[in-house]
Design a protein around this motif. Structure first.
Motif, PDB file in Angstrom:
ATOM      1  N   THR A   1     -86.821 -28.379 -13.118  1.00 18.81           N
ATOM      2  CA  THR A   1     -87.784 -28.695 -11.672  1.00 18.81           C
ATOM      3  C   THR A   1     -88.874 -27.921 -11.871  1.00 18.81           C
ATOM      4  OG1 THR A   1     -86.541 -26.648 -10.765  1.00 18.81           O
ATOM      5  CG2 THR A   1     -85.767 -28.772 -10.165  1.00 18.81           C
ATOM      6  N   PRO A   2     -89.964 -28.232 -11.336  1.00 12.48           N
ATOM      7  CA  PRO A   2     -91.503 -27.616 -11.371  1.00 12.48           C
ATOM      8  C   PRO A   2     -91.480 -26.097 -11.515  1.00 12.48           C
ATOM      9  CG  PRO A   2     -91.949 -29.501 -10.067  1.00 12.48           C
ATOM     10  CD  PRO A   2     -90.146 -29.490 -10.250  1.00 12.48           C
TER      11      PRO A   2
ATOM     12  N   GLU B   1     -91.827 -29.990 -17.949  1.00 15.69           N
ATOM     13  CA  GLU B   1     -91.610 -31.695 -18.089  1.00 15.69           C
ATOM     14  C   GLU B   1     -91.243 -32.085 -19.377  1.00 15.69           C
ATOM     15  OE1 GLU B   1     -95.927 -29.962 -18.886  1.00 15.69           O
ATOM     16  OE2 GLU B   1     -94.271 -29.575 -17.711  1.00 15.69           O
TER      17      GLU B   1
END
Length: 387
Positions: free
Chosen positions: A78-79, A126
Motif C-alpha cells: 500500500t502507498p 509500487e
C-alpha cells in the motif's frame, strides 16, 4: 567474458485471475516492518537440464500465484508501506540465455546479470514484491534468480515459495505445504524497537568487497575439537557455531588492523528462524526472525570464548542484546552472519534434481555480512561462505 542475453520483462499473474483489484489487504506484522523494504537475491544453480526451463518455470509461477496459493506475492505494498494489497498485479519475469556452459568460474562474474534488480536501493510501494529470472546456459544447465522485497518474506518463507513452484513445475496439482501469509499468533515487537531497527537499516553501503570462499572441514573440526577438549561437560560445538566464531574472529582482526586498537567493542549479529518457538502456523511464509547482537572487545575472547558467547545467545542467555543496540557498537565493527543452510533453498527443484549450488547476492547491505550457504554439489570439503 560471457554475456547474458535477456528477453523483455513480462508480468506473470495468477493462473486463475488477471487482476484482483480490491481483493483485500494483509497488514504487515511488526517482524515485517522491522526489516524494511530491502531487496534480497537468491541464485539457484542447476546443472541438470529440464525441458524449456524458462517456459516451464514461468507456467508454474503463474499456477503458484493462484488465489488459493501464493496470491499475495502478486500484490503490491500500500502507498504507506504498511500492508500488502492483494491486487494480483503480478511478478516480474525475465527469460535469459548465456552462450557458454555452466561452469563455477563463470558464476561470480555473471551474478549481477543472473537476477533482476530494483530501480532504487530500496523497494518502493509500487514495485513488484517478487522478481524472477531464469537463465539457460549452452550446456542445458540453468540458474533461477529471485529478488524479493524483504518485508514480503524471510529466507525460509521464500524457500517455501520456490519449493512450491518446483512442485507445480513437476506436475503436482497443488503445493504440498498450504501457504499462510497472515498470522495472528505472532507477538508484536514494541513500536520503539521496530523504529530503532528500521533506522539502523537506513545505513547501507555498496562500497564493500564481495568474497566467495570455503572454510575447510579441517578448520571446523579443529575448532570443534578445541571446544570439546576444554569443555568436556558442555554441549558439543556445532558447525554453525564453529563457522560463525571463526568468521567473527577474522573480522575482529581486520577491525584491529584498521583501527590499531585492541580494546574496541565489536559486535556480531545472527538472525534465527523463530517460527517454532513463537508457534507460527505451519506454512507461514512472512518474516519470523529474531536477530540478536552479541558483543565482545577486540582484545578479549579467543575462539573458544567466541563459541561460548554464541552458544549463550542461541540459548537466550544474558550475552544477547536487541539488534538495534548495534548502533552503540558501530556499523563498521558489527558483523552480520546469516545461515541459509537449513532454510530449504537446497530442496527447491523444477524437474532435474536439487540445485548444485545456492548463492546469496546483494547489491547493497546494511552491515558487513557473511552468508553461510548450503553445501555445493560434489564438494564435502568445507562450508561455503559468501560475504
Amino acid at each position: 567474458m560471457a554475456v547474458v542475453s535477456k528477453s523483455s520483462t513480462v508480468v506473470v499473474v495468477g493462473a486463475d485471475d488477471q487482476q484482483s483489484s480490491g481483493a483485500g489487504t494483509i497488514d504487515l506484522s511488526s517482524f515485517d516492518k522491522s526489516l524494511g523494504p530491502l531487496p534480497i537475491t537468491v541464485l539457484l544453480v542447476f546443472d541438470h537440464p529440464i525441458k524449456d526451463p524458462v517456459e516451464s518455470i514461468k507456467k508454474a509461477l503463474s499456477q503458484s500465484l493462484a488465489v488459493d496459493h501464493y496470491h499475495p506475492m502478486a500484490g503490491r505494498l500500500t502507498p504507506d508501506g504498511g500492508a500488502i494489497a492483494c491486487t494480483g498485479e503480478g511478478v516480474s519475469f525475465v527469460g535469459a540465455s548465456v552462450s557458454c556452459a555452466l561452469a563455477d568460474q563463470h558464476l561470480p562474474l555473471l551474478k549481477d546479470d543472473l537476477a533482476m534488480g530494483y530501480p532504487g536501493d530500496w523497494c518502493r510501494p509500487e514495485d513488484p514484491l517478487v522478481q524472477m529470472q531464469v537463465t539457460e546456459f549452452s550446456c542445458g544447465g540453468f540458474v533461477v534468480g529471485v529478488t524479493w522485497n524483504h518485508v514480503m518474506a524471510d529466507g525460509a518463507g521464500m524457500a517455501q515459495f520456490l519449493r512450491a513452484i518446483g512442485e507445480l513445475a513437476r506436475g503436482l496439482p497443488s503445493p504440498s505445504v498450504v501457504p499462510v501469509r497472515s498470522s495472528s499468533l505472532l507477538p508484536c515487537i514494541p513500536p520503539s524497537v521496530v523504529a530503532a531497527q528500521r533506522a539502523m537499516m537506513a545505513v547501507a553501503s555498496k562500497d564493500m568487497a564481495s568474497l566467495d570462499f570455503t572454510i575447510p572441514s579441517s578448520a571446523i573440526a579443529r575448532i570443534k575439537g578445541q571446544w570439546a577438549d576444554a569443555n568436556a561437560h558442555e554441549q558439543p560445538c556445532t558447525v554453525f557455531e564453529a563457522v560463525t566464531a571463526l568468521l567473527w574472529l577474522c573480522r575482529t582482526r581486520a577491525v584491529v588492523t584498521a583501527k590499531d586498537d585492541d580494546e574496541l567493542p565489536v559486535g556480531m549479529v545472527f538472525p534465527s528462524n523463530v517460527r517454532q518457538q513463537l508457534g507460527a502456523e505451519a506454512g507461514y511464509y512472512g518474516n519470523c526472525l529474531a536477530a540478536q547482537l552479541v558483543q565482545a572487545t577486540t582484545g578479549a575472547p579467543a575462539i573458544n570464548g567466541l563459541v561460548k558467547l554464541i552458544k549463550r545467545a542461541k540459548d537466550g542467555g544474558d550475552q544477547q542484546q536487541p539488534l538495534h543496540q548495534g548502533a552503540a557498537v558501530g556499523w563498521y565493527d558489527t558483523l552480520l552472519v546469516s545461515s541459509w543452510r537449513n532454510l530449504g533453498f537446497e530442496a527447491a527443484e523444477f524437474g532435474g534434481g536439487a540445485p548444485a549450488r545456492v548463492m546469496w547476492h546483494q547489491r547493497q547491505t546494511v552491515l558487513p555480512i557473511c552468508v553461510v550457504c548450503p553445501p555445493c554439489k560434489g564438494k564435502d570439503d568445507g562450508v561455503n561462505v559468501m560475504s
